[in-house]
Design an enzyme around this catalytic site. Structure first.
Site, short mmCIF file in Angstrom:
data_model
loop_
_atom_site.label_atom_id
_atom_site.label_comp_id
_atom_site.label_asym_id
_atom_site.label_seq_id
_atom_site.Cartn_x
_atom_site.Cartn_y
_atom_site.Cartn_z
N ASN A 253 0.84 -1.20 0.00
CA ASN A 253 0.00 0.00 0.00
C ASN A 253 0.88 1.25 0.00
OD1 ASN A 253 -2.36 1.48 -0.07
ND2 ASN A 253 -2.70 1.39 2.13
N GLU B 128 1.74 -3.27 -5.03
CA GLU B 128 1.21 -1.92 -4.80
C GLU B 128 2.31 -0.98 -4.32
OE1 GLU B 128 -2.98 0.17 -3.49
OE2 GLU B 128 -2.49 -1.80 -2.63
N ASP C 273 -1.01 -10.37 -4.16
CA ASP C 273 -2.36 -9.99 -3.74
C ASP C 273 -3.30 -10.34 -4.89
OD1 ASP C 273 -4.72 -8.77 -3.08
OD2 ASP C 273 -3.88 -6.76 -2.81
N ASN D 220 -6.63 -10.39 -4.54
CA ASN D 220 -7.90 -9.68 -4.34
C ASN D 220 -9.11 -10.60 -4.44
OD1 ASN D 220 -7.94 -6.84 -3.58
ND2 ASN D 220 -6.66 -6.50 -5.39
N HIS E 89 -2.18 -4.65 4.66
CA HIS E 89 -1.94 -6.08 4.52
C HIS E 89 -0.85 -6.51 5.50
CE1 HIS E 89 -3.91 -6.70 0.43
NE2 HIS E 89 -3.90 -5.37 0.56
#
Length: 257
Positions: A9, A35, A148, A150, A248
Site C-alpha cells: 500500500n 502496490e 495480492d 484480491n 496487509h
C-alpha cells in the site's frame, strides 16, 4: 528457503513504518512486493537494493499507483516485466524472475470494488493471466506465484462471508477462477495446504474502515501458489502481525531447499 509476500500500500509509506529494519531480521531469500505506488525516480538506492538484495520492479504508467517488485539474493537468468497485455503491463501488475531451477512471480490482481466497470476489467485480467499461468506451469520448472489476488477463496478465508457474497473479492465467478487455478491449471495454495482448517489467524488484509484490524474482521487475499512438487517443500508458514507496514500483513512461507 524463505519467501515473503506483502502488499505495501505504498513502498515509501511502508519504509516510514519500519519495513526495512524488519526485513533485515528475516533473512528471506525472496521478497515479493505489490502496490508500490511509486515510480523508479521515487525510490532511493536503499529501497531499490536493501541489505544486499537485488531489486527488480515493474511500475504502473499512472503515477502513485499499483506496481510490483521482487527482492532476491542472486541475479536471475531472465527478468520479465511485460506480457504484451496492456491491461496488466500498463498498471505494473506482473514481474517474473527466472533462475536455473525456479521461476518466481510477483503479481497484483485488480480489485473490482469501485464499480461495475472495474469489475469487468478484473474479469478480463483474470482471464488473460490465467492463460499465462497455464503456459508457465507447462515449462516443467518449479514455479511460485506470490501476491495480492484480491479474492478470498472459501468462507473460511474471510470473517463476514455471509455479508460479502455479492461483493467484489468474494463473488462466485472470482472464487471459481481460483478453484480452476488449483483444480485444473494445477497450482497448489501453499498456505492452505499447510493449514487446511485455520481461519481467524489466516487473514492477510483488513479494511481501514471501522475497527476491522482491532476486531480481526479480515480477508485472506494474499497467496503463495506453486506447482505441486514445490508446494510439497513447504515446511511452515505464518502471517506477521506484530508490526503493521500496510493494511496487509506479510505472508511468510519456509520451504526446504
Amino acid at each position: 528457503m524463505k519467501i515473503i509476500t506483502l502488499n505495501l500500500n505504498g513502498i515509501r509509506s511502508a519504509n516510514r513504518k519500519g519495513l526495512y529494519p524488519w526485513l533485515k531480521t528475516q533473512n528471506a531469500d525472496f521478497v515479493c512486493l505489490q502496490e508500490l505506488k511509486a515510480q523508479e525516480e521515487d525510490l532511493s538506492e536503499d529501497i531499490k537494493s536493501p541489505d544486499d538484495y537485488l531489486g527488480y520492479f515493474s511500475y504502473a504508467i499512472k503515477k502513485g499507483y499499483s506496481g510490483v517488485g521482487i527482492y532476491c539474493r542472486h541475479k536471475p537468468i531472465k527478468v520479465t516485466k511485460y506480457l504484451d497485455i496492456p491491461e496488466i503491463d500498463d498498471e505494473g501488475r506482473f514481474i517474473e524472475l527466472e533462475f536455473d531451477k525456479l521461476i518466481i512471480i510477483s503479481v497484483y490482481l485488480p480489485s473490482g470494488s469501485s464499480g461495475d466497470e472495474r469489475q469487468a476489467f478484473k474479469y478480463n485480467v483474470l482471464d488473460k493471466i490465467n492463460k499465462i499461468f497455464e503456459e508457465k506451469i507447462k515449462q516443467g520448472k518449479n514455479i511460485i506465484i506470490c501476491g495480492d489476488f484480491n479474492i478470498a477463496h472459501h468462507e473460511i478465508d474471510l470473517k463476514n462471508y455471509k455479508g460479502n457474497k455479492k461483493n467484489s473479492g468474494f463473488l462466485p465467478e472470482e472464487r471459481a477462477w481460483l478453484t480452476n487455478l488449483f483444480d485444473n491449471v494445477g497450482f497448489n495454495d501453499v498456505y492452505r495446504n499447510l493449514y487446511p482448517e485455520q481461519s481467524d489467524e489466516s487473514y492477510t488484509w483488513w479494511s481501514n474502515r471501522g475497527q476491522a484490524w482491532l476486531k480481526n474482521v479480515g480477508w485472506r487475499i494474499d497467496y503463495q501458489v506453486a506447482n505441486p512438487s514445490f508446494a510439497d517443500k513447504a515446511l511452515s508458514g505464518n502471517i506477521y502481525k506484530e508490526s503493521r507496514f500496510s493494511d496487509h500483513a506479510p505472508l511468510i512461507i519456509n520451504y526446504s531447499d
